[in-house]
Motif scaffolding. Structure first.
Motif, PDB file in Angstrom:
ATOM      1  N   UNK A  57       0.822  -1.220   0.000  1.00  0.00           N
ATOM      2  CA  UNK A  57       0.000   0.000   0.000  1.00  0.00           C
ATOM      3  C   UNK A  57       0.853   1.267   0.000  1.00  0.00           C
ATOM      4  N   UNK A  58       2.173   1.115   0.037  1.00  0.00           N
ATOM      5  CA  UNK A  58       3.041   2.292  -0.023  1.00  0.00           C
ATOM      6  C   UNK A  58       3.375   2.655  -1.461  1.00  0.00           C
ATOM      7  N   UNK A  59       2.787   1.930  -2.399  1.00  0.00           N
ATOM      8  CA  UNK A  59       3.058   2.196  -3.807  1.00  0.00           C
ATOM      9  C   UNK A  59       1.785   2.601  -4.525  1.00  0.00           C
ATOM     10  N   UNK A  60       1.964   3.424  -5.552  1.00  0.00           N
ATOM     11  CA  UNK A  60       0.810   3.908  -6.315  1.00  0.00           C
ATOM     12  C   UNK A  60       0.244   2.795  -7.197  1.00  0.00           C
ATOM     13  N   UNK A  61      -0.976   2.988  -7.638  1.00  0.00           N
ATOM     14  CA  UNK A  61      -1.585   2.052  -8.602  1.00  0.00           C
ATOM     15  C   UNK A  61      -0.674   1.885  -9.808  1.00  0.00           C
ATOM     16  N   UNK A  62      -0.155   3.018 -10.273  1.00  0.00           N
ATOM     17  CA  UNK A  62       0.689   2.998 -11.473  1.00  0.00           C
ATOM     18  C   UNK A  62       1.867   2.035 -11.298  1.00  0.00           C
ATOM     19  N   UNK A  63       2.523   2.165 -10.166  1.00  0.00           N
ATOM     20  CA  UNK A  63       3.695   1.321  -9.936  1.00  0.00           C
ATOM     21  C   UNK A  63       3.297  -0.146  -9.725  1.00  0.00           C
ATOM     22  N   UNK A  96      -5.897  -5.860  -9.306  1.00  0.00           N
ATOM     23  CA  UNK A  96      -5.377  -4.935  -8.290  1.00  0.00           C
ATOM     24  C   UNK A  96      -6.475  -4.568  -7.277  1.00  0.00           C
ATOM     25  N   UNK A  97      -7.685  -4.304  -7.770  1.00  0.00           N
ATOM     26  CA  UNK A  97      -8.788  -3.981  -6.850  1.00  0.00           C
ATOM     27  C   UNK A  97      -9.085  -5.165  -5.928  1.00  0.00           C
ATOM     28  N   UNK A  98      -9.007  -6.344  -6.495  1.00  0.00           N
ATOM     29  CA  UNK A  98      -9.253  -7.554  -5.696  1.00  0.00           C
ATOM     30  C   UNK A  98      -8.182  -7.694  -4.608  1.00  0.00           C
ATOM     31  N   UNK A  99      -6.934  -7.442  -4.990  1.00  0.00           N
ATOM     32  CA  UNK A  99      -5.846  -7.499  -4.002  1.00  0.00           C
ATOM     33  C   UNK A  99      -6.122  -6.491  -2.884  1.00  0.00           C
ATOM     34  N   UNK A 100      -6.512  -5.267  -3.276  1.00  0.00           N
ATOM     35  CA  UNK A 100      -6.771  -4.228  -2.273  1.00  0.00           C
ATOM     36  C   UNK A 100      -7.939  -4.575  -1.356  1.00  0.00           C
TER      37      UNK A 100
END
Ligand code: HEC
Length: 125
Positions: A57-63, A96-100
């Motif tokens: 969670x310390x990284x942006x979606x982009x990364x 990514x949304x699922x991971x979040x």
């Protein structure tokens, strides 16, 4: 303590993609590999957890999306396979949304603010 996701009971596409392409390194419950913290300076030796207990969670979606798509170049980059072209942008975003969805509200809010902050007009850093 932490909520353990049962990937076998979740039949969403994202869960299936995760089970096929990611779980063998990042774990069935997104818990990462043993010793990932020690591997910080050579992070390609052990996969970190993606469940919100690590640093995802310390990284942006982009990364994060870039990491998910790419395989390593010598010495750096994602140890996972190159999946660029194997799946659509939509599938990566859903994954990514699922991971979040495994993260606590606090982690999610932090990362959402981070994304907003990064997309803001340049300002004092
Ligand atoms: C062969 C093992 C392997 C596979 C398969 C793999 N990864 Fe990784 N992943 C790693 C390792 C090791 C790291 C840590 C450093 C690096 O290589 O970037 C990592 C890092 C990450 C990160 C950055 C996490 C953070 O906290 O900074 C994300 C996001 C990620 N992987 C997502 C995925 C997803 C999604 C998949 C499936 C599509 C996947 N990985 C498949 C080994 C793997």
């Amino acid at each position: 303590m932490g909520y353990v996701w049962d990937t076998r009971r979740d039949s969403s596409q994202a869960a299936e993609l995760y089970a096929n392409e990611c779980a063998y390194c990042h774990g069935n419950a997104l818990e990462g590999q043993h010793g990932w913290r020690l591997a910080v300076f050579d992070s390609r030796t052990a996969a970190p957890p993606l469940d919100g207990t690590g640093h995802t969670s310390h990284h942006s979606d982009h990364m994060l999306l870039r990491t998910m798509r790419r395989a390593a170049r010598p010495g750096f980059g994602h140890a996972g396979p190159s999946l660029q072209g194997e799946y659509s942008e939509k599938e990566f975003r859903e994954l990514l949304e699922w991971i979040k969805s495994h993260w606590s509200e606090r982690e999610r809010r932090y990362q959402r603010d981070l994304n907003t902050w990064l997309s803001d007009e340049p300002g004092p850093r």
